[in-house]
Design an enzyme around this catalytic site. Structure first.
Site, PDB file in Angstrom:
ATOM      1  NE  ARG A   1     -64.079   8.898  73.495  1.00 34.52           N
ATOM      2  CZ  ARG A   1     -63.853   9.158  74.772  1.00 34.52           C
ATOM      3  NH1 ARG A   1     -64.141   8.258  75.701  1.00 34.52           N
ATOM      4  NH2 ARG A   1     -63.351  10.323  75.137  1.00 34.52           N
TER       5      ARG A   1
ATOM      6  CB  SER B   1     -60.431   9.908  76.282  1.00 33.77           C
ATOM      7  OG  SER B   1     -60.068  10.433  77.544  1.00 33.77           O
ATOM      8  CG  HIS B   2     -60.472   6.958  79.682  1.00 30.86           C
ATOM      9  ND1 HIS B   2     -61.262   7.923  79.101  1.00 30.86           N
ATOM     10  CD2 HIS B   2     -61.325   6.081  80.250  1.00 30.86           C
ATOM     11  CE1 HIS B   2     -62.537   7.637  79.316  1.00 30.86           C
ATOM     12  NE2 HIS B   2     -62.602   6.525  80.000  1.00 30.86           N
TER      13      HIS B   2
ATOM     14  CG  ASP C   1     -56.233  10.544  79.720  1.00 32.62           C
ATOM     15  OD1 ASP C   1     -55.511  11.562  79.733  1.00 32.62           O
ATOM     16  OD2 ASP C   1     -57.371  10.530  79.230  1.00 32.62           O
TER      17      ASP C   1
ATOM     18  CG  ASP D   1     -57.315  12.625  75.624  1.00 30.98           C
ATOM     19  OD1 ASP D   1     -57.294  12.048  76.719  1.00 30.98           O
ATOM     20  OD2 ASP D   1     -58.210  13.427  75.290  1.00 30.98           O
TER      21      ASP D   1
ATOM     22  CG  ASP E   1     -58.845  14.397  78.730  1.00 25.08           C
ATOM     23  OD1 ASP E   1     -58.416  13.290  79.102  1.00 25.08           O
ATOM     24  OD2 ASP E   1     -59.920  14.530  78.115  1.00 25.08           O
ATOM     25  NE  ARG E   2     -60.812  10.687  81.254  1.00 25.05           N
ATOM     26  CZ  ARG E   2     -61.961  10.095  81.520  1.00 25.05           C
ATOM     27  NH1 ARG E   2     -62.075   9.316  82.579  1.00 25.05           N
ATOM     28  NH2 ARG E   2     -63.002  10.241  80.736  1.00 25.05           N
TER      29      ARG E   2
ATOM     30  CB  THR F   1     -70.688  13.497  83.278  1.00 25.71           C
ATOM     31  OG1 THR F   1     -70.804  13.093  84.642  1.00 25.71           O
ATOM     32  CG2 THR F   1     -69.374  13.005  82.713  1.00 25.71           C
TER      33      THR F   1
ATOM     34  CD  GLU G   1     -65.856  15.646  83.860  1.00 23.96           C
ATOM     35  OE1 GLU G   1     -66.797  16.114  83.206  1.00 23.96           O
ATOM     36  OE2 GLU G   1     -65.035  14.824  83.392  1.00 23.96           O
TER      37      GLU G   1
ATOM     38  CB  SER H   1     -64.136  10.451  85.296  1.00 26.24           C
ATOM     39  OG  SER H   1     -64.416  11.720  84.739  1.00 26.24           O
TER      40      SER H   1
ATOM     41  CE  LYS I   1     -61.820  14.727  80.702  1.00 24.17           C
ATOM     42  NZ  LYS I   1     -63.208  14.319  80.844  1.00 24.17           N
TER      43      LYS I   1
END
Length: 565
Positions: free
Chosen positions: A24, A114-115, A280, A282, A284-285, A348, A367, A369, A380
């Site tokens: 990233r 991600s987020h 989020d 992508d 996964d959250r 993590t 998690e 998060s 996730k």
């Protein structure tokens, strides 16, 4: 006549080491000449690319269309047999994991940060997932990194870009390409897990007194939420908002927490909505939030585990084991003990869960998060968690026809059985790396000397006493592959069972992020009111003591965290 393959000379870039969630960086870093190409070539040099099947998709953030074309040109030049690509280059991370598994692909390249925020001045990311659908283990990411340090050239096939907006099959040089519906396979997957008829019946019977609102935060999950909530469950259009994926996420921060998902929180509170949820960038959250009822991620995964029998997938196949990341509260441990299940505390990073799942020892995990999931895939899964809650609520209301059961009812029933692990996380984002490293060194020095052991610390606001019982650096030996992960976070424990965790996060693209996790457990005997009172007093006092012990404000040069969850 064979398509022309061109070999382009290049030199290595510093810092192309993939973290737990890939590489990233800022978009402008990836846009440098040869930068993205070097990393993609290093991926193909680290796997058996010839005749492989590679899935490509991501969250649609800025620079994604260009990156897809780069991957195609380099992959085809390196002998990839087939590409499976989400329409417009889009696949949520959970959907990509499912596609890799369903079509038995060699692996997948996911285009996501991600987020993290998106846009020309924000973040981009690339990560490689292996054949089980999960993030590449350290052995693979280390190999990719080594290739980036010695790369001298990359190969591209000399062909024009393909149209990513048309579903269907085509050829690209020697490679076959299938552009697929980004949503269809994933919806089919969830239909085989949850009781869709029960959920639909519940939502229609209670359409007046149980409203639903999903906020996609202009990330990838908008089309998935529409396919499920609107098309499958028949809810009105007003049940979704911000569900058009945008390259810059509408200028927002696509992280489903109380700070960044304020568009959900504000509408839920204003309109008295009983069930709100967000995901989020992508997908996964997730965050579960109803009127006056925020569910912490630690509690969310524990409650899903407690009510797992309400979900057909677990009722049929059973629950093999439970797990959480180390900083996550121990609520799910209590569920495991009560149900006689094996449970694990891992570092993590979702890859650690994946090893346990592949070995048949783990079914539900999470998690703090805002990541929750199960062994249906190896990532996730934000939408999965949202539908799991709707399934559990539908089942609870079927069992209690004379009273509407909502989020708070499930929370209070859970606390009455298990007690409550009060939990908070303080994020200090983009702080100077020097200060963050000094904080870690300070705690490591205390660990080596034992200077903190048995010391008493008193909160100045409440006069609450906390006695340090220990300090350690979390280390994990994987029971499946026996690999050892060291330096996963410093943990301070107290004699009342409370604990504080400090970690440097690897998910940012600029500066350092320090996370402080604070947990205090209160048993069920005092009742819900006592629990809430003790939380307000005890947790704040513990946070105060943690800041004093760590000298965090002094090292980081900040007074307040960026985000509190």
């Amino acid at each position: 006549m064979a398509d022309k393959v061109i070999e382009i000379p290049t030199t290595p870039f510093d810092g192309q080491k993939p973290g737990t969630s890939g590489l990233r960086k800022r978009v402008k870093v990836f846009q440098q000449e040869h930068y993205t190409e070097n990393f993609v070539q290093s991926i193909f040099d680290s796997i058996d690319a010839k005749d492989s099947t590679i899935v490509i998709g991501g969250d649609g953030r800025f620079f994604s269309p260009e990156a897809v074309q780069i991957i195609l040109k380099i992959g085809s030049a390196n002998g990839v047999g087939k590409f499976i690509i989400g329409k417009d280059g889009i696949l949520s991370t959970p959907a990509a994991s499912n596609v890799i598994r369903k079509y038995k692909a060699t692996g997948g390249i996911l285009l996501t940060a991600s987020h993290n925020p998106g846009g020309p001045n924000a973040d981009f990311g690339l990560k490689y997932n292996v054949s089980n659908g999960g993030p590449a283990p350290e052995g693979v990411t280390d190999q990719i990194y080594e290739k980036t340090k010695t790369i001298k050239s990359y190969k591209v096939i000399d062909l024009p870009p393909i149209d990513l907006g048309k579903i269907g099959d085509l050829t690209f040089g020697p490679s076959k390409v299938s552009i697929i519906d980004s949503v269809a396979d994933y919806v089919t997957l969830l239909e085989g897990i949850f009781d869709f008829p029960l959920i639909k019946q519940f939502l229609h019977e209670h359409e007046a007194d149980f409203r639903v609102l999903f906020d996609g935060l202009h990330g990838v999950t908008g089309p998935y939420a529409r396919a499920l909530l609107i098309d499958k469950f028949g809810l009105p259009e007003s049940s979704i908002q911000n569900c058009t994926p945008l390259p810059d996420f509408g200028g927002g921060h696509p992280d489903p927490n109380l700070t960044y998902a304020h568009t959900l929180v504000e509408v839920v509170e204003k309109e008295n909505i009983q069930f709100g949820a967000a995901s989020d960038g992508d997908g996964d959250r997730n965050m579960i939030y109803g009127k006056g009822a925020f569910v912490t991620p630690s509690d969310s995964v524990a409650i899903i585990a407690h009510y797992a029998d309400a979900i057909p997938y677990f009722k049929k196949g059973g629950v093999k084991g439970l797990a959480r990341s180390m900083p996550t509260s121990k609520a799910i441990d209590l569920v495991a003990k009560k149900k006689g299940l094996e449970y694990f505390e891992v570092p993590t990073g979702w890859k650690f869960f994946g090893n346990l799942m592949d070995a048949g020892r783990l079914s539900i995990c999470g998690e703090e998060s805002f990541g929750t999931g199960s062994d249906h895939i190896r990532e996730k899964d934000g939408i999965w968690a949202v539908i799991a809650w709707l399934n559990i609520l539908a089942a609870a209301n079927k069992a209690s026809p004379n009273k509407l059961i909502g989020i708070n009812d499930l929370l209070n029933d859970f606390y009455a059985i298990y007690g409550r692990s009060f939990f908070s996380r303080y994020d200090y984002e983009e702080v100077p790396s020097e200060g963050a490293n000094a904080l870690v060194a300070h705690l490591n020095d205390a660990l080596k000397s034992g200077s903190l052991n048995n010391t008493v610390h008193i909160s100045t606001t409440s006069a609450t006493k906390f006695t340090v019982s220990g300090l350690y650096n979390f280390e994990y030996k994987d029971p499946i592959d026996h690999s050892v992960s060291k330096n996963q976070g410093q943990v301070i424990t107290f004699d009342d069972g409370s604990r504080v965790v400090f970690r440097l996060s690897g998910t940012g693209s600029h500066g350092a992020t320090v996370r402080m996790y604070v947990e205090r457990y209160v048993g069920p005997k005092g009742g819900v009111e006592a629990l809430l009172k003790l939380a307000a007093e005890g947790l704040q006092s513990l946070i105060e003591v943690a800041l004093e012990i760590s000298k965090l404000k002094e090292f980081l040069g900040v007074d307040k965290p960026t985000v509190i969850t």
